[in-house]
Write an enzyme that holds these catalytic residues in place. Structure first.
Site, PDB file in Angstrom:
ATOM      1  N   ARG A   1      -1.017 -10.706   0.635  1.00 32.38           N
ATOM      2  CA  ARG A   1      -0.364  -9.809  -0.330  1.00 32.38           C
ATOM      3  C   ARG A   1       0.164 -10.556  -1.542  1.00 32.38           C
ATOM      4  NH1 ARG A   1       0.520  -4.011   1.166  1.00 32.38           N
ATOM      5  NH2 ARG A   1      -0.523  -3.892   3.180  1.00 32.38           N
TER       6      ARG A   1
ATOM      7  N   SER B   1      -1.577   2.980   4.942  1.00 30.14           N
ATOM      8  CA  SER B   1      -1.508   1.592   4.509  1.00 30.14           C
ATOM      9  C   SER B   1      -2.914   1.018   4.318  1.00 30.14           C
ATOM     10  CB  SER B   1      -0.756   0.771   5.554  1.00 30.14           C
ATOM     11  OG  SER B   1       0.535   1.318   5.712  1.00 30.14           O
TER      12      SER B   1
ATOM     13  N   HIS C   1       5.469   8.278   1.550  1.00 33.34           N
ATOM     14  CA  HIS C   1       4.610   7.100   1.385  1.00 33.34           C
ATOM     15  C   HIS C   1       3.536   7.450   0.346  1.00 33.34           C
ATOM     16  CE1 HIS C   1       1.867   3.912   3.523  1.00 33.34           C
ATOM     17  NE2 HIS C   1       2.526   3.382   2.532  1.00 33.34           N
TER      18      HIS C   1
ATOM     19  N   ARG D   1      -9.077   6.954   5.288  1.00 31.97           N
ATOM     20  CA  ARG D   1     -10.295   6.162   5.314  1.00 31.97           C
ATOM     21  C   ARG D   1     -11.176   6.720   6.429  1.00 31.97           C
ATOM     22  NH1 ARG D   1     -11.285   0.566   3.858  1.00 31.97           N
ATOM     23  NH2 ARG D   1      -9.248   0.430   2.885  1.00 31.97           N
TER      24      ARG D   1
ATOM     25  N   ARG E   1       3.066  -5.720   9.384  1.00 34.48           N
ATOM     26  CA  ARG E   1       4.048  -4.912  10.100  1.00 34.48           C
ATOM     27  C   ARG E   1       3.703  -4.865  11.585  1.00 34.48           C
ATOM     28  NH1 ARG E   1       3.404  -0.162   9.492  1.00 34.48           N
ATOM     29  NH2 ARG E   1       1.639  -0.132   8.070  1.00 34.48           N
TER      30      ARG E   1
ATOM     31  N   CYS F   1      -5.176   1.868   2.182  1.00 34.86           N
ATOM     32  CA  CYS F   1      -6.196   2.902   1.958  1.00 34.86           C
ATOM     33  C   CYS F   1      -6.263   3.351   0.507  1.00 34.86           C
ATOM     34  CB  CYS F   1      -5.980   4.083   2.890  1.00 34.86           C
ATOM     35  SG  CYS F   1      -6.328   3.670   4.609  1.00 34.86           S
TER      36      CYS F   1
ATOM     37  N   TYR G   1       7.755 -11.133   7.610  1.00 40.57           N
ATOM     38  CA  TYR G   1       6.661 -10.599   6.795  1.00 40.57           C
ATOM     39  C   TYR G   1       6.912  -9.181   6.285  1.00 40.57           C
ATOM     40  CZ  TYR G   1       1.905 -10.821   5.000  1.00 40.57           C
ATOM     41  OH  TYR G   1       0.815 -10.893   4.164  1.00 40.57           O
TER      42      TYR G   1
ATOM     43  N   ASP H   1       3.700   2.929  -3.975  1.00 32.54           N
ATOM     44  CA  ASP H   1       3.855   2.984  -2.510  1.00 32.54           C
ATOM     45  C   ASP H   1       4.829   4.052  -2.006  1.00 32.54           C
ATOM     46  OD1 ASP H   1       2.892   1.671  -0.071  1.00 32.54           O
ATOM     47  OD2 ASP H   1       4.959   1.019   0.226  1.00 32.54           O
TER      48      ASP H   1
ATOM     49  N   LYS I   1      10.005  -0.165   3.609  1.00 32.16           N
ATOM     50  CA  LYS I   1       9.672   0.848   4.614  1.00 32.16           C
ATOM     51  C   LYS I   1      10.909   1.272   5.408  1.00 32.16           C
ATOM     52  CE  LYS I   1       5.662   0.433   3.150  1.00 32.16           C
ATOM     53  NZ  LYS I   1       4.441   1.172   3.007  1.00 32.16           N
TER      54      LYS I   1
HETATM   55  P1  GTP Z   1      -0.423  -0.489   1.296  1.00 26.19           P
HETATM   56  O1  GTP Z   1       0.168  -1.428   0.299  1.00 26.19           O
HETATM   57  O2  GTP Z   1      -0.689  -1.126   2.611  1.00 26.19           O
HETATM   58  O3  GTP Z   1       0.369   0.768   1.456  1.00 26.19           O
HETATM   59  O4  GTP Z   1      -1.922  -0.141   0.789  1.00 26.19           O
HETATM   60  P2  GTP Z   1      -2.513   0.772  -0.391  1.00 26.19           P
HETATM   61  O5  GTP Z   1      -2.624   2.175   0.079  1.00 26.19           O
HETATM   62  O6  GTP Z   1      -1.777   0.531  -1.651  1.00 26.19           O
HETATM   63  O7  GTP Z   1      -4.029   0.224  -0.519  1.00 26.19           O
HETATM   64  P3  GTP Z   1      -4.708  -0.626  -1.691  1.00 26.19           P
HETATM   65  O8  GTP Z   1      -4.801   0.136  -2.977  1.00 26.19           O
HETATM   66  O9  GTP Z   1      -4.089  -1.958  -1.741  1.00 26.19           O
HETATM   67  O10 GTP Z   1      -6.205  -0.755  -1.118  1.00 26.19           O
HETATM   68  C1  GTP Z   1      -6.497  -1.372   0.113  1.00 26.19           C
HETATM   69  C2  GTP Z   1      -7.944  -1.820   0.157  1.00 26.19           C
HETATM   70  O11 GTP Z   1      -8.812  -0.711  -0.084  1.00 26.19           O
HETATM   71  C3  GTP Z   1      -8.265  -2.852  -0.913  1.00 26.19           C
HETATM   72  O12 GTP Z   1      -9.088  -3.850  -0.359  1.00 26.19           O
HETATM   73  C4  GTP Z   1      -9.016  -2.081  -1.961  1.00 26.19           C
HETATM   74  O13 GTP Z   1      -9.937  -2.867  -2.667  1.00 26.19           O
HETATM   75  C5  GTP Z   1      -9.701  -0.976  -1.154  1.00 26.19           C
HETATM   76  N1  GTP Z   1      -9.873   0.259  -1.980  1.00 26.19           N
HETATM   77  C6  GTP Z   1      -8.921   0.866  -2.725  1.00 26.19           C
HETATM   78  N2  GTP Z   1      -9.409   1.934  -3.386  1.00 26.19           N
HETATM   79  C7  GTP Z   1     -10.726   2.012  -3.052  1.00 26.19           C
HETATM   80  C8  GTP Z   1     -11.775   2.906  -3.411  1.00 26.19           C
HETATM   81  O14 GTP Z   1     -11.628   3.843  -4.201  1.00 26.19           O
HETATM   82  N3  GTP Z   1     -13.008   2.675  -2.835  1.00 26.19           N
HETATM   83  C9  GTP Z   1     -13.210   1.632  -1.973  1.00 26.19           C
HETATM   84  N4  GTP Z   1     -14.431   1.476  -1.445  1.00 26.19           N
HETATM   85  N5  GTP Z   1     -12.226   0.756  -1.609  1.00 26.19           N
HETATM   86  C10 GTP Z   1     -11.005   0.943  -2.140  1.00 26.19           C
HETATM   87  C1  SPV Z   2       2.203  -0.845   4.186  1.00 32.25           C
HETATM   88  O1  SPV Z   2       1.873  -1.382   5.248  1.00 32.25           O
HETATM   89  O2  SPV Z   2       2.086   0.395   3.987  1.00 32.25           O
HETATM   90  C2  SPV Z   2       2.712  -1.675   3.073  1.00 32.25           C
HETATM   91  C3  SPV Z   2       2.947  -3.107   3.319  1.00 32.25           C
HETATM   92  O3  SPV Z   2       2.957  -1.145   1.996  1.00 32.25           O
HETATM   93  S1  SPV Z   2       4.471  -3.403   4.133  1.00 32.25           S
HETATM   94  O4  SPV Z   2       5.495  -3.613   3.102  1.00 32.25           O
HETATM   95  O5  SPV Z   2       4.323  -4.607   4.941  1.00 32.25           O
HETATM   96  O6  SPV Z   2       4.831  -2.273   4.929  1.00 32.25           O
HETATM   97 MN    MN Z   3       2.421   1.121   1.999  1.00 28.62          MN
END
Ligand code: GTP
Ligand code: SPV
Ligand code: MN
Length: 594
Positions: free
Chosen positions: A379, A262, A240, A410, A70, A264, A211, A287, A220
């Site tokens: 992704r 995002s 979100h 984070r 994004r 996290c 993308y 999400d 979004k």
């Molecule tokens: P978006 O799709 O961008 O909204 O992200 P999201 O909030 O769904 O994050 P996602 O679950 O994909 O995690 C992002 C990164 O954080 C990945 O590399 C995970 O492996 C890492 N991660 C997720 N949960 C944990 C956790 O509990 N501990 C640690 N250390 N890393 C984590």
């Molecule tokens: C985010 O960035 O929070 C996502 C990926 O879930 S995107 O669809 O590119 O916004």
């Molecule tokens: Mn997201």
């Protein structure tokens, strides 16, 4: 054009866009498998899609190196006054922005096909769902929209029956001259990318990027930025947030919605398999959550999406086995590495690092290479229905009743593993002041601490000060039926820079404590920042974690928290008169307690 459009608003809009963008052809999508396969075949023929030998019906795409996430700097909330967009959004006057963008759109689809994609966010025909029509010149977008939203000609029938739709205009911004050869991932340079929203007229205009959230406009743009503005006007919430169902050994269900910024941890928590014995977790969404107050006064949530657009790096059978099982077939991978056997690979997928790969830029890669093989924001796009722990109620238009809200982010330091808000108002304060280190989900610096209120900084379609008011009002309406609010940080690090908490399936231990709090099974200790678990109340059975690590994880250092205050004050000052009095009081109270 391959189909007759009866709806006048839609047919006029298609004509207007075609006159402006001048595509070679117009194709109206119907969402069928045949259509998906036809588009994919074209993408394979052009060299954009690489079929994966090891995964049935799965494909790898490599984006342009400039178009990998994004673009928050190029994202605009174009309301009639700047004040309505608020201090957390980029703003350009609507008529000025439209003039600028019309110049870019003029002739931008030359040499390409213009796809008309009718889609529903939420189950087709459900009263809570919203209809969108995306016009795009990207067949990659069409295929992704097939997975992420409900694309169907039934949506057009709903328009004929009188339902309205949200027009979502998208162009990659790369017209082709006669005879000009196409590239693998056409897009426009960063300075002509615009991701624009006109919330006062429910309209989306996106230009220049192919993308993720820049291009899949149901996600979004519609389901968060436009929907949040609608939700404010109509008295509901578009957030979100992941949605999950937790079931305890006695069969009692708890529904949890969690907002983390995002990259996290939402996808990971949404399908986490509890480390605590006898507990079950099922995924409803990873999400986005749309939430309305039901007839019984409780808050009900639905997931408007139908797929996962998840972060690949870090996903493994150790960390997220349910995601791995979701990815066995029918998946689109973007910016992952390619193995010699014809499978995808990314950092953290397993311990075995192949001796040779093709990296996300299409270059040879060996373990000696300095760069990551997969882009950090690589992704997967996968159907939610393929998730082994998808909840049987995930498409129920009634939604699920939310018991618990979690905010988080984070933070390598300062913020403990978990604490509970004293009250709804205090919970809104925790959401409003949430801070997190930036990630590669956005183009820009990574690892910088910033305030990301409710994980909505990039996604709130109106003034964030009014958004805080809206959350306070929702709490008043919900009264004693309001979900309880918690704050978590899975990412606190030791002096040596190692994560103190194992995370992933062990996060269930923290969720169990929250359920115990909701049920009144355990008490908590007051700290200046909120309510902390009493020693022994987080179930650590079977977990090998030292008492020192636990102590460090849970520690609240008043001096470190006092050091946060100036930044919170500056953050709040941005909102001026729009900052709710109640949040000013919350800040005062925090300062007193510290
Ligand atoms: P978006 O799709 O961008 O909204 O992200 P999201 O909030 O769904 O994050 P996602 O679950 O994909 O995690 C992002 C990164 O954080 C990945 O590399 C995970 O492996 C890492 N991660 C997720 N949960 C944990 C956790 O509990 N501990 C640690 N250390 N890393 C984590
Ligand atoms: C985010 O960035 O929070 C996502 C990926 O879930 S995107 O669809 O590119 O916004
Ligand atoms: Mn997201």
């Amino acid at each position: 054009m391959n189909a007759a459009i009866k709806n006048e608003k839609l047919s006029n809009w298609i004509k207007e866009v075609a006159d402006m963008c001048q595509p070679d052809n117009i194709y109206v999508c119907n969402g069928t498998k045949e259509e998906y396969n036809f588009m994919m075949a074209k993408l394979i023929a052009s060299g954009s899609a690489i079929p994966l030998e090891k995964r049935p019906n799965s494909y790898l795409f490599r984006s342009d190196p400039s178009d990998v996430a994004r673009v928050e700097d190029r994202t605009f909330i174009s309301t009639s006054s700047k004040d309505e967009a608020g201090p957390t959004n980029n703003w350009i006057d609507p008529s000025e922005l439209k003039e600028k963008m019309k110049r870019l759109y003029r002739g931008c689809m030359k040499g390409r096909t213009m796809y008309v994609i009718p889609f529903s966010m939420g189950p087709i025909g459900s009263p809570i769902s919203k209809i969108g029509v995306e016009i795009s010149d990207s067949p990659y977008v069409v295929c992704n929209m097939h997975i992420m939203t409900r694309v169907s000609s039934k949506v057009l029938d709903l328009l004929d029956a009188g339902r309205d739709f949200i027009p979502c205009l998208h162009s990659i911004g790369a017209p082709l001259k006669k005879g000009q050869e196409d590239v693998q991932w056409p897009c426009a340079p960063i300075e002509s990318k615009y991701i624009s929203h006109f919330p006062e007229e429910n309209l989306i205009w996106s230009f220049g990027s192919g993308y993720g959230g820049n291009a899949l406009l149901g996600k979004k743009c519609l389901a968060l930025r436009i929907a949040s503005a609608m939700a404010k006007r109509e008295g509901w919430l578009a957030e979100h947030m992941l949605i999950l169902r937790l079931t305890n050994p006695e069969g009692k269900q708890y529904h949890i919605a969690a907002a983390f910024p995002s990259a996290c941890g939402k996808t990971n928590l949404a399908m986490m398999q509890p480390a605590v014995k006898g507990w079950k977790c099922e995924c409803i969404g990873d999400d986005i959550a749309w939430m309305k107050i039901g007839a019984n006064g409780r808050l009900y949530a639905i997931n408007p999406e139908s797929g996962f657009f998840g972060v690949a790096p870090g996903t493994s059978y150790d960390t997220n086995p349910m995601a791995m099982d979701t990815l066995k077939e029918n998946v689109i991978f973007t910016n992952c590495a390619l193995t010699d056997e014809g499978d995808v690979w990314w950092e953290g997928i397993n311990d075995a690092v192949p001796s040779h790969l093709i990296d996300w830029k299409g270059r040879d890669w060996t373990p000696e290479s300095k760069n990551d093989a997969a882009h950090p924001n690589a992704r997967f796009t996968a159907p939610a229905s393929q998730c082994p722990v998808i909840c049987k109620d995930w498409e129920n238009p009634e939604g699920v009743p939310i018991d618990i809200f979690i905010f988080g982010g984070r933070r390598g330091s300062v913020v403990p593993l978990v604490y509970e808000a004293f009250s709804w108002e205090h919970g809104v304060f925790l959401g409003a002041t949430a801070a997190s280190e930036t990630t590669s989900a956005n183009i820009g610096a990574v690892g910088n601490l910033r305030r990301d209120p409710f994980a909505m900084k990039p996604f709130c379609g109106y003034n964030m000060g009014d958004y805080f008011h809206h959350w306070l009002n929702m709490g008043e309406k919900l009264g004693s039926k309001a979900p309880r609010i918690f704050y978590v940080n899975w990412f606190r690090k030791s002096q040596e820079g190692k994560f103190l908490w194992p995370g992933f399936s062990d996060n269930s231990r923290v969720l169990k404590w929250m359920c115990d709090r909701v049920d009144g099974e355990v008490s908590a200790q007051k700290s200046p920042i909120g309510l902390l678990p009493l020693e022994g109340d987080i179930d650590l059975t079977g977990l090998n974690i030292s008492a020192e690590n636990m102590e460090e994880l849970m520690s609240v250092d008043p001096a470190e928290w006092r050091a946060e205050i100036p930044d919170i004050e500056a953050h709040f000052a941005m909102f001026g008169k729009r900052l709710p009095e109640k949040l000013k009081h919350q800040l005062k109270d925090l300062i007193t307690r510290l």
